[in-house]
Design an enzyme around this catalytic site. Structure first.
Site, short mmCIF file in Angstrom:
data_model
loop_
_atom_site.label_atom_id
_atom_site.label_comp_id
_atom_site.label_asym_id
_atom_site.label_seq_id
_atom_site.Cartn_x
_atom_site.Cartn_y
_atom_site.Cartn_z
N TYR A 124 28.67 -29.29 4.84
CA TYR A 124 29.60 -28.42 5.57
C TYR A 124 29.29 -26.95 5.32
O TYR A 124 29.35 -26.12 6.22
CB TYR A 124 31.05 -28.71 5.18
N LYS A 128 27.97 -38.18 7.47
CA LYS A 128 27.23 -37.28 6.60
C LYS A 128 27.39 -37.73 5.14
O LYS A 128 28.39 -38.37 4.85
CB LYS A 128 27.68 -35.82 6.78
#
Ligand code: NAD
Length: 363
Positions: free
Chosen positions: A216, A129
């Site tokens: 997140y 990510k």
């Protein structure tokens, strides 16, 4: 580690297997996915421990631009010279049947290029990510993997942590009624970082803490509510270290508006430490702190403290992906490329909202 395997397995509901099917499953389970790590920096060093702790993965190769690292990793993991590549020789991996999957842990700005190259070489891909800089880039990566007949995952380790599996259950099953408000924030103080670090360079990082950590917060809101945000407002925060934060933001705060009426407020910062998740529902609350880092997480709800095992998030993530690949099953959509694309659509909207000062519609 056996204990961790049980904890993760316990969260899956599997139908009973016939004796023959069980035998086949046992045979599949004996195989391993041969992984090449691409970019041997900090996170690759975390993943090497995850691979070592996994049941279905083997560290079979490396891709690095640093000859000394190549020597060190080949020695440490008994990796044959033929499975060691540079960024220039990487495409030759197409001829190497000893590598099944490339795990890309390069700076964000290189994720797309190396995903396309790995797909072209016929290798499955896990990309870290944030998946890429734009949803359009993510789509190109998804298309390339689909055309090549390989699977594409994003390194969403939190989906494998029992604390987060519980957050999802409490939110989506409305255990405390409708969730109304979420606060999810993550930050680390980067004061000592060298000014030439790639995290501070727009071309390689794509942005500041929103790019680095924001997925997140966005993810946790999306999977706790089980909804996609309709709109976003956002504000850049102060720049307290102007010598470092010339190209990317140092602080950012945003609000996501969901169809149920729930709102999620998040901050990502490079100025201080924060690592927490809190959800307030009609008949109670649930929270984690630490919440989004590697843990160990601590959490509780209005019914009391959580009591979940500490797991190796990377090993659990790798084993699940490997088992899908070994049994030729499509990866679950919540860890596949499509999920990364959804997150990037939200992140792009957050930047647009902070830049324009306007509420940005996401649908
Ligand atoms: P890092 O700087 O420690 O490692 C990056 C590696 O890429 C280094 O080995 C570096 O030599 C190599 N590299 C190749 N080309 C480069 C270039 N042009 N400029 C700079 N470095 C180059 O970074 P990291 O912390 O390991 O992060 C790598 C990726 O992993 C990032 O996308 C990050 O977001 C992600 N990450 C994920 C997690 C997680 O928990 N899932 C944690 C940390 C990092």
């Amino acid at each position: 580690m056996a204990q961790m395997g049980r904890a993760v397995g316990a969260s899956l509901t599997l139908p009973p297997l016939s004796a023959m099917a069980q035998q086949r499953a046992n045979n599949v389970d004996k195989r391993k996915v041969n992984i090449a790590l691409c970019g041997l920096g900090r996170y690759a060093n975390v993943l090497k421990a995850g691979i070592a702790a996994s049941n279905y993965c083997h560290l079979a190769g490396i891709i690095t631009g640093t000859p000394a690292k190549a020597t060190q990793w080949m020695t440490e993991f008994n990796i044959p010279h033929k499975n060691s590549y540079t960024y220039q020789t990487f495409d030759q991996i197409i001829h190497n049947p000893a590598i099944d999957l490339v795990y890309i842990t390069l700076p964000n700005g290189l994720h797309k290029e190396f995903t396309l190259r790995a797909a072209k070489a016929g290798k499955h891909v896990i990309v870290e990510k944030p998946m890429a800089f734009t949803p359009q880039d993510c789509q190109q990566m998804i298309d390339a993997c689909q055309q090549a007949g390989v699977q594409l995952a994003v390194g969403y380790r939190l989906h494998y942590d029992p604390h987060h599996i519980e957050l999802k259950r409490l939110g989506q099953h409305k255990v405390f009624g409708q969730v109304r408000l979420i606060e999810a924030s993550l930050g680390y103080r980067l004061a000592g970082i060298p000014p030439d670090d790639w995290h501070l360079k727009k071309a390689l990082a794509g942005g500041g803490p929103l790019m680095n950590l924001g997925v997140y917060c966005v993810q946790s809101a999306r999977y706790v509510l089980g909804e996609e945000p309709l709109a976003v407002t956002a504000q850049f925060g102060p720049v307290t270290m102007p010598d470092l934060f010339r190209e990317v933001e140092e602080n950012i705060t945003w609000q996501l508006y969901f169809p149920s009426g729930a709102i999620c407020t998040s901050s990502c910062t490079s100025n201080c430490s924060i690592d927490r998740f809190y959800a307030s529902a009609d008949e109670g609350y649930f929270e984690l702190e630490p919440a989004l880092s590697y843990g160990p997480f601590k959490g509780r709800s209005s019914q009391g403290a959580f009591d979940f095992p500490v797991v190796n998030q990377q090993a659990a993530q790798l084993d699940d992906i490997a088992q899908h690949i070994l049994s030729k099953k499509a990866l679950p959509s919540h860890i596949a490329g499509e999920e990364g694309r959804r997150d990037m659509r939200v992140i792009e909207g957050i930047y647009r909202a902070a830049t324009t000062g306007q509420k940005v519609n996401l649908v």
